[in-house]
Design a protein around this motif. Structure first.
Motif, mmCIF file in Angstrom:
data_model
loop_
_atom_site.group_PDB
_atom_site.id
_atom_site.type_symbol
_atom_site.label_atom_id
_atom_site.label_comp_id
_atom_site.label_asym_id
_atom_site.label_seq_id
_atom_site.Cartn_x
_atom_site.Cartn_y
_atom_site.Cartn_z
ATOM 1 N N ASN A 1 33.828 59.991 52.417
ATOM 2 C CA ASN A 1 32.899 60.060 53.550
ATOM 3 C C ASN A 1 31.853 58.971 53.333
ATOM 4 O OD1 ASN A 1 31.096 60.802 55.531
ATOM 5 N ND2 ASN A 1 30.640 62.837 54.711
ATOM 6 N N SER B 1 29.357 73.416 49.402
ATOM 7 C CA SER B 1 29.450 72.451 48.302
ATOM 8 C C SER B 1 28.162 71.666 48.145
ATOM 9 C CB SER B 1 30.640 71.512 48.501
ATOM 10 O OG SER B 1 30.632 70.961 49.778
ATOM 11 N N GLN B 2 27.304 71.668 49.179
ATOM 12 C CA GLN B 2 26.023 70.959 49.034
ATOM 13 C C GLN B 2 25.217 71.549 47.884
ATOM 14 O OE1 GLN B 2 25.039 68.177 50.448
ATOM 15 N NE2 GLN B 2 23.224 68.258 49.174
ATOM 16 N N SER C 1 34.908 73.283 48.876
ATOM 17 C CA SER C 1 34.250 74.136 49.852
ATOM 18 C C SER C 1 35.233 74.660 50.885
ATOM 19 C CB SER C 1 33.198 73.253 50.531
ATOM 20 O OG SER C 1 32.709 73.816 51.696
ATOM 21 N N ARG D 1 29.398 79.053 54.731
ATOM 22 C CA ARG D 1 28.589 78.552 53.607
ATOM 23 C C ARG D 1 29.153 78.973 52.245
ATOM 24 N NH1 ARG D 1 27.769 74.881 54.894
ATOM 25 N NH2 ARG D 1 26.256 74.415 53.270
ATOM 26 N N LEU E 1 36.764 62.960 57.985
ATOM 27 C CA LEU E 1 35.896 63.491 59.021
ATOM 28 C C LEU E 1 35.452 62.477 60.055
ATOM 29 C CD1 LEU E 1 33.363 65.089 56.539
ATOM 30 C CD2 LEU E 1 34.824 66.372 58.097
ATOM 31 N N SER F 1 34.119 74.949 53.857
ATOM 32 C CA SER F 1 33.452 74.511 55.093
ATOM 33 C C SER F 1 34.330 73.665 55.992
ATOM 34 C CB SER F 1 32.206 73.689 54.774
ATOM 35 O OG SER F 1 31.205 74.516 54.262
ATOM 36 N N LYS F 2 35.036 72.701 55.425
ATOM 37 C CA LYS F 2 35.753 71.766 56.295
ATOM 38 C C LYS F 2 37.050 72.378 56.795
ATOM 39 C CE LYS F 2 32.368 69.002 55.651
ATOM 40 N NZ LYS F 2 31.305 68.889 56.657
ATOM 41 N N TYR G 1 28.137 59.922 50.821
ATOM 42 C CA TYR G 1 27.623 61.067 51.582
ATOM 43 C C TYR G 1 26.111 61.184 51.323
ATOM 44 C CZ TYR G 1 26.954 66.100 52.414
ATOM 45 O OH TYR G 1 26.489 67.325 52.820
ATOM 46 N N MET H 1 34.240 60.716 45.804
ATOM 47 C CA MET H 1 35.026 61.430 46.826
ATOM 48 C C MET H 1 36.352 60.710 47.004
ATOM 49 S SD MET H 1 32.328 61.968 49.888
ATOM 50 C CE MET H 1 31.382 60.549 49.438
ATOM 51 N N ASP I 1 33.851 65.360 44.414
ATOM 52 C CA ASP I 1 33.611 66.145 45.628
ATOM 53 C C ASP I 1 34.903 66.119 46.445
ATOM 54 O OD1 ASP I 1 32.940 67.070 48.128
ATOM 55 O OD2 ASP I 1 31.041 65.979 48.265
HETATM 56 C C1 LIG Z 1 31.790 64.894 51.426
HETATM 57 C C2 LIG Z 1 30.992 66.122 51.676
HETATM 58 N N1 LIG Z 1 30.631 66.892 50.637
HETATM 59 C C3 LIG Z 1 29.917 68.007 50.798
HETATM 60 C C4 LIG Z 1 29.502 68.400 52.048
HETATM 61 C C5 LIG Z 1 28.681 69.647 52.160
HETATM 62 O O1 LIG Z 1 29.342 70.604 52.897
HETATM 63 P P1 LIG Z 1 29.187 72.179 52.664
HETATM 64 O O2 LIG Z 1 27.883 72.416 51.955
HETATM 65 O O3 LIG Z 1 29.236 72.751 54.028
HETATM 66 O O4 LIG Z 1 30.354 72.584 51.813
HETATM 67 C C6 LIG Z 1 29.839 67.626 53.165
HETATM 68 C C7 LIG Z 1 29.379 68.003 54.503
HETATM 69 O O5 LIG Z 1 29.528 67.305 55.466
HETATM 70 C C8 LIG Z 1 30.603 66.459 52.970
HETATM 71 O O6 LIG Z 1 30.955 65.677 53.984
#
Ligand SMILES: Cc1ncc(COP(=O)(O)O)c(C=O)c1O
Length: 478
Positions: free
Chosen positions: A247, A172-173, A308, A318, A397, A310-311, A197, A242, A275
């Protein structure tokens, strides 16, 4: 040969509101150290001349000279006769804050892979992957099966979605970055939460945004009155938010605040980049919420949902995505090529298999996060009684801890020197605020959390002592 230089005004902008209770030369050098440790300024670049920086910051040249001397003594700068001062990183430090070599990593609030990942690494997956060998193996939109799985995931959560409304991204970055580049023109105002974030702030700034923030606090959540008047006054082009779980505070926006937020954005013609990368990280929240756009079906502001794998699943894959109208996705795809060409097929095959099982995975995450939260709360109550752990932390997190004193930078620098890598409170603000806060990731296994917090408890009295000893010294270096 140095790699470049940073001008006095650019450095002033990066420094933000760096002044605190410590003497100016020390606060200034500490902030430069943090910028280096966080990678926000690079090593081996020429610093502004002392006189120029003194003018830009409204300080005496002696103060800047003392700050530069302090940086040199700690290994964060070098200077050669006639060639000015150059940034550096001390040899003992690793270039990137990655765990290993005995380092404790509290910088990344990320979990290891879900147990289910091993299950899907089977012959069936490999067969599907082999079928891809005759293709180029990557694509800039996303595999149809994955886009369908993501669309189904939104639909099952109350936001009917078509695969044509999904663009797969590199985490998501990359989605945050691409959306910012597509939507924000240099000088545009963009609203974000304060704190927020940090990598999103960086992405928005890269796109040229002038960021305005309104508060989110651990105790009271979103300050909706401030948010509404800021939207009305500044009409931001984009709002980056968010709502679940914010975060670093871990807060979740109430249903009423979500409605007020969307109304304020709609009235200001603001596009909302929501996000939701951390939205599945629910530990024991009383109320669950659908994706933000479910409240705006049939009207309201334009919303880009960013999320994402990812979490919940694993950051190592990725895989992230944007849900938006096909017209908006075309706009974003048009800026993609210069920074993030495409996403590998293999990782997409993996996520396609795991996304339908995300509720099962959320159970596993719930237990891990509960263990991290409870271990951090207990260790802080026992070892660091001056600190305040959030009274309610029901997901997310990390814990946004209040230190009770503006010593975040001091403590983080002391911890770095002892191999504990952690981001300081000001990293989560735009202007150097949050010196009283520290983000403790509850994603870290309990035994490491305890170990890291024991180290902080050991360092905490000296962070206090350094600050007060230096205040006695204040005035001798003007
Ligand atoms: C709120 C938030 N958004 C986006 C990301 C980006 O994560 P990723 O690129 O792994 O999806 C993070 C990573 O810690 C996050 O905490």
């Amino acid at each position: 040969m140095t790699r470049g230089r940073i001008g006095a005004r650019a450095l002033r902008d990066q420094l933000g509101d760096w002044r605190g209770d410590a003497p100016a030369y020390e606060a200034l050098s500490d902030r430069v150290k943090l910028l280096l440790l966080d990678g926000r300024i690079s090593a081996d670049i020429r610093m502004p001349a002392e006189r120029e920086l003194a003018t830009a910051l409204g300080l005496s040249r002696t103060t800047v000279a003392a700050a530069y001397r302090r940086l040199r003594e700690a290994g964060y700068a070098t200077s050669l006769q006639g060639s000015g001062t150059t940034t550096a990183l001390p040899r003992t430090r690793v270039e990137r804050p990655i765990a290993g070599d005995g380092l404790i990593d509290f910088v990344h609030a990320s979990l290891p892979a879900t147990k289910l990942l091993a299950e899907v690494m089977n012959d069936d997956l490999l067969d599907d992957f082999r079928c891809q060998f005759s293709t180029i193996g990557y694509d800039g939109v996303g595999q149809p099966e994955l886009r369908q799985a993501i669309a189904d995931w939104y639909t099952s959560r109350g936001l009917p979605t078509d695969p044509g409304e999904i663009l797969v991204t590199t985490g998501s970055q990359s989605a945050i970055h691409m959306a910012a580049r597509a939507l924000v023109a240099r000088g545009d105002r963009v609203w974000a939460e304060g704190p927020s974030y940090p990598n999103a702030f960086d992405a928005l700034r890269d796109a040229g945004a002038r960021i305005v923030t309104t508060p989110v606090t651990v105790d009271d959540g979103w300050d909706m009155d401030a948010l509404e008047s800021t939207f009305q006054r500044t009409a931001p082009t984009v709002a980056y938010t968010m709502p679940d779980f914010h975060n670093p505070t871990g807060r979740s926006m109430s249903a009423d605040d979500r409605r007020r937020f969307l109304e304020a954005a709609d009235a200001a013609c603001t596009t909302v980049n929501v996000d939701e990368a951390t939205a599945e990280l629910d530990i024991d929240r009383a109320e669950t919420h659908p994706p933000l756009g479910a409240l705006a079906v049939g009207g309201g502001p334009e919303i880009l949902h960013i999320s994402s794998a990812s979490k919940p699943i694993w950051g190592g894959l990725r895989i992230g995505w944007i849900r938006a109208t096909p017209a908006m996705l075309r706009r974003i795809a048009a800026v993609r090529g210069s920074s993030d060409l495409a996403v590998p097929v293999f990782e997409q095959l993996v996520v396609t298999r795991l996304l339908p099982r995300v509720d099962e995975i959320a159970e596993e995450r719930r237990e891990q996060l509960r263990a991290g939260r409870d271990a951090a709360r207990e260790a802080i109550a026992e070892l660091l009684p001056d600190w305040t752990f959030p009274a309610h932390l029901d997901g997310g997190l990390a814990a946004w801890v209040n230190l009770g004193a503006p010593l975040s930078t001091q403590l983080v620098l002391a911890a770095h020197a002892r191999g504990l890598l952690i981001a300081s409170g000001p990293r989560f603000g735009v202007d150097g605020a949050f010196e009283r806060n520290l983000r403790i990731p509850i994603t870290v296994p309990p035994e490491y959390l305890r170990h890291g917090l024991e180290l902080m408890a050991e360092l905490w009295p000296s962070a206090h002592r350094i600050a007060s000893a230096d205040s006695d010294y204040a005035g001798t270096v003007a």
